[in-house]
Design a protein around this motif. Structure first.
Motif, mmCIF file in Angstrom:
data_model
loop_
_atom_site.group_PDB
_atom_site.id
_atom_site.type_symbol
_atom_site.label_atom_id
_atom_site.label_comp_id
_atom_site.label_asym_id
_atom_site.label_seq_id
_atom_site.Cartn_x
_atom_site.Cartn_y
_atom_site.Cartn_z
ATOM 1 N N HIS A 325 22.664 50.091 36.702
ATOM 2 C CA HIS A 325 23.688 49.330 37.417
ATOM 3 C C HIS A 325 25.097 49.709 36.979
ATOM 4 O O HIS A 325 25.952 50.006 37.819
ATOM 5 C CB HIS A 325 23.484 47.809 37.279
ATOM 6 C CG HIS A 325 22.171 47.327 37.793
ATOM 7 N ND1 HIS A 325 21.839 47.366 39.135
ATOM 8 C CD2 HIS A 325 21.091 46.831 37.143
ATOM 9 C CE1 HIS A 325 20.610 46.900 39.283
ATOM 10 N NE2 HIS A 325 20.128 46.573 38.096
ATOM 11 N N VAL A 329 28.360 51.524 39.029
ATOM 12 C CA VAL A 329 29.661 50.875 39.172
ATOM 13 C C VAL A 329 30.784 51.781 38.681
ATOM 14 O O VAL A 329 31.839 51.893 39.306
ATOM 15 C CB VAL A 329 29.688 49.537 38.404
ATOM 16 C CG1 VAL A 329 31.065 48.879 38.517
ATOM 17 C CG2 VAL A 329 28.618 48.601 38.931
ATOM 18 N N GLU A 336 37.178 49.745 44.500
ATOM 19 C CA GLU A 336 35.772 49.402 44.727
ATOM 20 C C GLU A 336 35.183 48.656 43.537
ATOM 21 O O GLU A 336 34.371 47.730 43.698
ATOM 22 C CB GLU A 336 34.965 50.667 45.011
ATOM 23 C CG GLU A 336 35.271 51.309 46.356
ATOM 24 C CD GLU A 336 34.616 52.677 46.522
ATOM 25 O OE1 GLU A 336 34.267 53.024 47.670
ATOM 26 O OE2 GLU A 336 34.463 53.393 45.497
ATOM 27 N N ARG A 337 35.583 49.034 42.338
ATOM 28 C CA ARG A 337 35.116 48.313 41.146
ATOM 29 C C ARG A 337 35.620 46.870 41.169
ATOM 30 O O ARG A 337 34.887 45.932 40.812
ATOM 31 C CB ARG A 337 35.595 49.002 39.869
ATOM 32 C CG ARG A 337 34.960 50.324 39.589
ATOM 33 C CD ARG A 337 35.449 50.867 38.240
ATOM 34 N NE ARG A 337 35.291 52.311 38.168
ATOM 35 C CZ ARG A 337 35.607 53.051 37.131
ATOM 36 N NH1 ARG A 337 36.115 52.489 36.040
ATOM 37 N NH2 ARG A 337 35.432 54.370 37.133
ATOM 38 N N TYR A 340 33.514 44.936 43.461
ATOM 39 C CA TYR A 340 32.161 44.768 42.915
ATOM 40 C C TYR A 340 32.154 43.687 41.832
ATOM 41 O O TYR A 340 31.326 42.768 41.855
ATOM 42 C CB TYR A 340 31.670 46.096 42.346
ATOM 43 C CG TYR A 340 30.191 46.134 42.030
ATOM 44 C CD1 TYR A 340 29.293 46.751 42.895
ATOM 45 C CD2 TYR A 340 29.692 45.565 40.863
ATOM 46 C CE1 TYR A 340 27.930 46.800 42.611
ATOM 47 C CE2 TYR A 340 28.337 45.599 40.566
ATOM 48 C CZ TYR A 340 27.464 46.222 41.437
ATOM 49 O OH TYR A 340 26.124 46.246 41.148
ATOM 50 N N ASP A 343 32.432 40.065 42.959
ATOM 51 C CA ASP A 343 31.257 39.485 43.630
ATOM 52 C C ASP A 343 30.314 38.920 42.565
ATOM 53 O O ASP A 343 29.614 39.663 41.880
ATOM 54 C CB ASP A 343 30.566 40.574 44.442
ATOM 55 C CG ASP A 343 29.373 40.049 45.241
ATOM 56 O OD1 ASP A 343 28.937 38.897 44.986
ATOM 57 O OD2 ASP A 343 28.863 40.792 46.096
ATOM 58 N N LYS A 346 26.660 39.959 41.926
ATOM 59 C CA LYS A 346 26.335 41.223 41.257
ATOM 60 C C LYS A 346 26.192 41.058 39.741
ATOM 61 O O LYS A 346 25.615 41.914 39.058
ATOM 62 C CB LYS A 346 27.435 42.259 41.520
ATOM 63 C CG LYS A 346 27.765 42.505 42.985
ATOM 64 C CD LYS A 346 26.655 43.261 43.698
ATOM 65 C CE LYS A 346 27.121 43.685 45.089
ATOM 66 N NZ LYS A 346 26.037 44.340 45.845
#
Length: 560
Positions: A325, A329, A336-337, A340, A343, A346
């Motif tokens: 995972h 990332v 984008e990190r 991520y 959220d 996640k």
């Protein structure tokens, strides 16, 4: 000081052989030692400059036997700060990574490997490392001249495979014809000045695909090792894989078989203790002992320093690339990190991954070190665990929320992240088949931790403070042992005829200065490093390159 005659007198000489120290003097002519005299013996001082050592220790210059200075030496011929710590020779090209051979097909691959695996994230990297070379000999010609210390370069297995096999280097084992080409290119690199070959069982590229060296089979590795022995430059260096699903003992077994089949000397990184309960390093020591008893010439590289890490979620962090995972990332862009990590659905998977092999407990040591946003800057100096308790929140949620509030720019200090237990390190550092202070990784990862000061840590923490070995034995392991094993000729021992690579230091003072962040990389970004104290003078090939913690103008280093 230019070339000429020099006498260093009134020194406590530790000659690197392991023999007891003695009071005496050394005479240098040009770049060589011409005489060594004990106190009371006559030594011709005619026409010589004289340095009074004042009773300080005079030893051979230290050899840093596992580094990645292949790129740094292009923009920094001094290879700062190695000489400040008494190192006069660095072994470059470790872990299968070198900047040659290179061609139009492989330059982007080599760039990406250094950027990802060795964490060289310079914004202007492609401009600085311009690949105005093709062969390994061309690369050595590029860095030759004006060196502050000596360079003993390894030849990298991964660029070698890409040069011969193209994209197939990361898909399959070599054919007989491809292997023959690799053997000839290796032979040419050794004759041009390489001291051996480096391989890897560990790293992946930016897409988490195993790097080229990892696709080689044992037949390929053995054939290349045989070339090393035939050419009299018989050193095979390799890292080992750690983390979930790894088998470092199996890799040691393969390297042991290769050594027994060819006679090659193997240096394997590394013997590290994740914690006091870690069983892996103990089994690796036992495996190495057994392989040695069976006739293999194999040792384990390690470091004398604990792993103090500096974590930024907007950058690389090598531990994450070993974990499910997290490795996915860290390949995302920063925006984008941010999405991520924001959220919360996640986070359970990230938490479970960190709990593998006790990593979450080590992250609990995180301290907010540097921040950009005022609200986060107010937390500097505090432990994230304390902030989480104050908020009544989960630790990982708090860590990520602080980073997100600062747009992932926060620097977290993880002091004593691993390799810290003194009893474990004593067992590792004193083992006859380990090489302490030979796992510095200098020239890589300097956004994440300081890679400088292995030798000074060994002499300060483990010799002076804990007394786990004599000063003579520590100096031997820093000098004549790596000189012999890497076939670095006429160095590593103070004796007539050898090159005058010398360090004059105070054994009661020598140590690292505190870790600092210095913004002196070619793109203006920062790196973590330690300078040293207690090192009075350093001589490379008879010329003084360091005096009282500062560089002179001399640059006498050679490709050795």
């Amino acid at each position: 000081m230019g070339e000429g005659s020099l006498i260093i007198e009134n020194a406590r000489i530790i000659d690197g052989s392991g023999a007891p120290a003695f009071a005496g003097a050394v005479r240098i002519e040009g770049n060589r030692i011409v005489a060594v005299a004990r106190a009371g013996d006559a030594l011709d001082v005619a026409a010589a400059a004289v340095i009074d050592a004042g009773g300080l220790v005079l030893s051979p210059g230290f050899i840093d036997a596992h580094t990645h200075y292949d790129a740094q030496v292009i923009w920094d011929k001094m290879i700062d700060p190695v000489a400040l710590h008494g190192a006069t020779t660095v072994v470059t090209g470790s872990c299968s990574f070198t900047l040659a051979p290179a061609d139009a097909r492989t330059i982007d691959v080599i760039h990406s490997l250094f950027l990802k695996a060795e964490d060289l994230r310079l914004a202007n990297y492609a401009d600085v490392v311009d690949f105005k070379w093709s062969s390994f000999e061309d690369y050595l010609d590029r860095i030759r001249g004006g060196l502050g210390v000596n360079v003993a370069p390894l030849f990298g297995h991964t660029p070698l495979r890409h040069h011969v096999m193209g994209a197939d280097a990361q898909k399959r084992a070599a054919t007989a014809d491809e292997l023959a080409q690799m053997c000839e290119l290796l032979r040419g690199a050794l004759r041009a000045g390489a001291v051996g070959l480096s391989m890897s069982f560990l790293d992946t590229d930016e897409n988490n695909v195993p790097i080229g060296s990892r696709w080689a089979d044992e037949e390929e590795r053995t054939a290349l090792a045989r070339v090393l022995v035939e050419e009299g430059r018989g050193v095979l260096q390799s890292n080992l894989r750690f983390g979930p699903g790894s088998d470092p003992n199996g890799e040691l077994e393969q390297l042991g078989r290769i050594s027994k089949a060819t006679g090659v000397h193997v240096e394997a990184l590394g013997a590290f203790a994740a914690s006091a309960e870690d069983p892996v390093y103990r089994s690796m020591l036992a495996t190495t002992e057994r392989l040695q008893s069976e006739g293999a010439d194999i040792v384990l590289q390690t470091t004398s320093k604990p792993f103090d890490q500096f974590l930024q979620f907007n950058a690389n962090f090598f531990v994450f690339f070993l974990l499910p995972h997290w490795q996915d990332v860290m390949n995302l862009s920063v925006p984008e990190r941010i999405a991520y990590f924001s959220d919360h659905s996640k986070r359970p998977a990230l938490r479970a991954s960190l709990e593998l092999e006790g990593h979450l407990d080590r992250f609990m040591k995180s301290e907010v070190l540097e921040a950009q946003t005022p609200s986060v800057r107010a937390l500097e100096g505090r432990l994230v665990a304390d902030i989480a308790a104050e908020r009544g929140a989960d630790f990982l949620d708090t860590l990520l929320d602080i980073a997100l509030e600062d747009e992932l720019r926060t620097v977290f200090a993880l002091r004593g992240f691993a390799h810290t237990d003194p009893d474990c390190l004593t067992q590792i550092l004193t083992h006859p088949h380990t090489r302490p202070a030979s796992g510095s990784d200098g020239g890589a990862h300097f956004y994440q931790f300081s890679t400088s000061g292995d030798s000074t840590t060994l002499l300060a923490r483990w010799v002076r403070e804990r007394g786990i070995m004599s000063l003579e034995e520590a100096v031997r392991k820093l000098t004549s042992v790596p000189a012999a094993e890497f076939n670095i000729r006429d160095r590593g021992v103070i004796r007539p005829g050898n090159y005058a690579d010398l360090v004059l230091f105070d054994p009661d003072v020598i140590d690292n200065n505190p870790t600092e962040r210095r913004f002196d990389l070619p793109d203006g970004s920062g790196r973590y490093l330690n300078t040293a104290k207690g090192v009075a003078m350093v001589f490379v090939n008879g010329r003084k390159v360091v005096e009282n913690g500062a560089y002179t103008d001399e640059r006498p280093g050679l490709i050795v």
